[in-house]
Design a protein around this motif. Structure first.
Motif, mmCIF file in Angstrom:
data_model
loop_
_atom_site.group_PDB
_atom_site.id
_atom_site.type_symbol
_atom_site.label_atom_id
_atom_site.label_comp_id
_atom_site.label_asym_id
_atom_site.label_seq_id
_atom_site.Cartn_x
_atom_site.Cartn_y
_atom_site.Cartn_z
ATOM 1 N N MET A 1 21.626 -31.491 21.578
ATOM 2 C CA MET A 1 22.028 -31.058 20.258
ATOM 3 C C MET A 1 21.542 -32.104 19.247
ATOM 4 O O MET A 1 21.754 -33.298 19.434
ATOM 5 N N GLU A 2 20.874 -31.653 18.209
ATOM 6 C CA GLU A 2 20.348 -32.562 17.198
ATOM 7 C C GLU A 2 21.122 -32.379 15.885
ATOM 8 O O GLU A 2 21.356 -31.267 15.447
ATOM 9 N N THR A 4 21.858 -34.438 11.847
ATOM 10 C CA THR A 4 21.521 -35.496 10.904
ATOM 11 C C THR A 4 22.834 -36.050 10.375
ATOM 12 O O THR A 4 23.569 -35.352 9.680
ATOM 13 N N LYS A 10 19.080 -38.994 11.862
ATOM 14 C CA LYS A 10 18.908 -37.902 12.820
ATOM 15 C C LYS A 10 19.119 -38.443 14.239
ATOM 16 O O LYS A 10 18.505 -39.432 14.628
ATOM 17 N N ASP A 12 19.818 -37.161 18.461
ATOM 18 C CA ASP A 12 19.769 -36.099 19.459
ATOM 19 C C ASP A 12 20.745 -36.479 20.565
ATOM 20 O O ASP A 12 20.572 -37.511 21.216
ATOM 21 N N ASP A 14 22.646 -35.416 24.046
ATOM 22 C CA ASP A 14 22.639 -34.545 25.209
ATOM 23 C C ASP A 14 23.986 -33.825 25.298
ATOM 24 O O ASP A 14 25.039 -34.421 25.036
ATOM 25 N N ASP A 15 23.973 -32.554 25.670
ATOM 26 C CA ASP A 15 25.209 -31.770 25.780
ATOM 27 C C ASP A 15 26.218 -32.432 26.721
ATOM 28 O O ASP A 15 27.422 -32.255 26.568
#
Length: 155
Positions: A1-2, A4, A10, A12, A14-15
């Motif tokens: 999931m990314e 900002t 920003k 990223d 990981d689930d």
């Protein structure tokens, strides 16, 4: 999931690093998905120190948090078991407790909330913010001097 974020730009995530609080947090019941962000360079002795509880629902929202035993070594919250329903089976290996930090304009007045810790099951990544039954658990426990002394001890 990314996302900002306000503090980290920003990112990223990981689930497998997303923590779900079905009831949200106190004052923000709609914020249910979070991740922990910490400075791995400061983790030299195995103690992460101050981390950030970053909302994945509202990227502008992040709270500083800390493991309470870092500032109060004998912290042992008394909790009504019903408040932990839905987190899964908790034990010494998967129980992770953090407390929120309030940082006012005068940083020397920094406090942690020992009355309302966040309880996380690291196996299920389910969490809840609960109110502990300990009468001596303060909502505003002063920590500036404790953190300053700990930092000076590491240098």
């Amino acid at each position: 999931m990314e996302v900002t974020t306000r503090l980290f730009g920003k990112i990223d995530i990981d689930d497998s690093k997303i923590i779900t609080l079905d009831k949200g947090i106190i004052g923000f019941p709609d914020l249910k998905k979070f991740t922990l962000i910490f400075d791995s360079e400061k983790d030299q002795d195995g103690t992460p120190g101050i981390m950030w509880f970053q909302s994945m629902d509202e990227p502008q929202f992040a709270m500083p948090v800390i493991i309470p035993n870092y500032v109060v070594p004998d912290y042992n919250p008394i909790v009504n078991d019903e408040l932990l329903d839905g987190l899964g089976e908790l034990n010494e290996k998967n129980l992770y407790v953090i407390t929120t930090i309030s940082v006012p304009e005068d940083i020397t007045k920094m406090t942690v909330n020992l009355k309302a810790p966040l309880i996380i099951n690291t196996d299920t990544l389910k969490g809840a913010q609960i109110i502990v039954e300990n009468e001596d658990a303060l909502v505003r426990f002063p920590v500036y001097d404790i953190l300053k002394a700990a930092k000076e001890g590491k240098d």
